[in-house]
Motif scaffolding. Structure first.
Motif, PDB file in Angstrom:
ATOM      1  N   PHE A  22       6.355   2.347   7.491  1.00 54.91           N
ATOM      2  CA  PHE A  22       5.635   3.017   6.281  1.00 54.91           C
ATOM      3  C   PHE A  22       6.143   2.019   4.724  1.00 54.91           C
ATOM      4  O   PHE A  22       4.938   2.462   4.433  1.00 54.91           O
ATOM      5  CB  PHE A  22       6.288   4.305   6.304  1.00 54.91           C
ATOM      6  N   LYS A  23       6.493   1.799   4.665  1.00 53.17           N
ATOM      7  CA  LYS A  23       6.935   0.345   3.566  1.00 53.17           C
ATOM      8  C   LYS A  23       6.239  -0.382   2.982  1.00 53.17           C
ATOM      9  O   LYS A  23       4.914  -0.829   2.255  1.00 53.17           O
ATOM     10  CB  LYS A  23       8.501  -0.204   3.933  1.00 53.17           C
ATOM     11  N   GLN A  75       2.961  -0.238   4.551  1.00 54.63           N
ATOM     12  CA  GLN A  75       2.106   0.840   4.051  1.00 54.63           C
ATOM     13  C   GLN A  75       2.251   1.027   2.500  1.00 54.63           C
ATOM     14  O   GLN A  75       0.631   0.548   2.016  1.00 54.63           O
ATOM     15  CB  GLN A  75       1.447   2.080   4.923  1.00 54.63           C
ATOM     16  N   GLY A  76       2.773   1.263   2.704  1.00 59.94           N
ATOM     17  CA  GLY A  76       3.107   1.609   1.108  1.00 59.94           C
ATOM     18  C   GLY A  76       2.724   0.439  -0.659  1.00 59.94           C
ATOM     19  O   GLY A  76       2.299   0.333  -1.118  1.00 59.94           O
ATOM     20  N   ARG A 105       9.269   8.705   4.353  1.00 55.11           N
ATOM     21  CA  ARG A 105       8.120   9.038   3.303  1.00 55.11           C
ATOM     22  C   ARG A 105       8.886   8.370   2.002  1.00 55.11           C
ATOM     23  O   ARG A 105       8.261   7.451   0.860  1.00 55.11           O
ATOM     24  CB  ARG A 105       7.216  10.441   2.847  1.00 55.11           C
ATOM     25  N   TRP A 152       7.795   4.773   2.012  1.00 59.61           N
ATOM     26  CA  TRP A 152       6.058   4.706   1.698  1.00 59.61           C
ATOM     27  C   TRP A 152       6.527   4.519   0.338  1.00 59.61           C
ATOM     28  O   TRP A 152       6.067   3.748  -0.427  1.00 59.61           O
ATOM     29  CB  TRP A 152       6.034   5.467   2.047  1.00 59.61           C
TER      30      TRP A 152
END
Length: 209
Positions: free
Chosen positions: A103-104, A106-107, A179, A182
Motif C-alpha cells: 500500500f505504501k 502504491q501511495g 490505508r 498508503w
C-alpha cells in the motif's frame, strides 16, 4: 440517468482502477508466499465478480445506469479486497507488514504521478481523494473541522468499509492500517510533502512538514 459520461465518472473509474491494482499486487504477494491464490481468485471472481476490464470506460460502462454501474464496481472491489486481505492474514498475521509495504509503495507511486503544485494541507487532502476509494460523492463521509496553512483536520462521519470486512470475518482495522500506509506514502511524495496522522478512530490530520 444521463447517457453521457462526465469528468466525475472518469474520476471515480480511475479511483477504482488504483484500488484494483492493489488487489492484483496482493495476489502476486500471496502467490510468492506459496498460498493457494488460484483457488482464492476463482472463489472471489465467482462469488463477487472480476475486476473491471482493461478497456476505456466508455467501452464497458452501462450508459443506461452510469451511477449504478460505478457503485457496483466500488462495492465489488471493496468486497474482494476485504476477503483477500483477510485470507492473507489468516495464513500469517505478520503478513500485515508486507501488505503495508504494498500500500505504501502504491501511495508513493501515486504521489509522484501527480504533477500539479500542492501548497496547502487542505489541497493535499483534496488531491489524495482523487486517488483513494471512499464510496460515491453522494455518500459524504467526511466533515472538515479546521483548515490552516499548517494543518487540515477532518472527521469521518461513517465507515463505508466495515460491512465488507464483517461479511468475510475480517477486521476493518486492518483496512485502516493499510490505508494509513498508503496515505503516508502519497502525502510524502507529492511536490510539497505533508504528513498524515489520526486522533482516535475518526479524526484525521494532514500537516505541513
Amino acid at each position: 440517468m444521463s447517457l453521457f459520461l462526465g469528468k466525475i465518472h472518469y474520476w471515480l473509474f480511475n479511483k477504482i482502477k488504483w484500488f484494483e491494482a492493489l488487489e492484483l499486487e496482493i495476489m502476486e504477494f500471496g502467490t510468492k508466499q506459496g498460498y493457494d491464490v488460484t483457488s482464492w481468485k476463482e472463489e472471489l471472481y465467482g462469488q463477487i465478480g472480476a475486476p473491471t476490464e482493461d478497456r476505456p470506460l466508455e467501452e464497458i460502462i452501462d450508459t443506461g445506469n452510469i451511477h449504478g454501474w460505478l457503485q457496483d464496481k466500488i462495492e465489488k472491489s471493496e468486497s474482494r479486497m476485504a476477503s483477500l486481505v483477510t485470507k492473507i492474514l489468516s495464513e500469517n498475521p505478520e503478513n500485515i507488514k508486507s501488505l503495508e509495504e504494498i500500500f505504501k509503495n502504491q501511495g508513493i507511486a501515486a504521489g509522484k504521478s501527480y504533477e500539479e503544485s500542492v501548497i496547502s494541507p487542505e489541497q493535499a487532502y483534496n488531491v489524495m481523494n482523487d486517488f483513494l476509494l471512499e464510496g460515491m460523492p453522494c455518500d459524504r463521509v467526511s466533515d472538515s473541522l479546521s483548515s490552516t496553512d499548517e494543518e487540515f483536520m477532518w472527521k469521518t462521519t461513517r465507515c463505508l468499509h466495515k460491512g465488507h470486512w464483517d461479511r468475510v470475518g475480517g477486521n476493518v482495522e486492518n483496512f485502516y492500517i493499510l490505508r494509513t500506509a498508503w496515505a503516508k506514502g502519497f502525502l510524502g511524495n507529492i511536490n510539497k510533502p505533508f504528513d498524515y496522522d489520526k486522533i482516535g478512530e475518526d479524526v484525521h490530520i494532514i500537516s505541513a512538514i
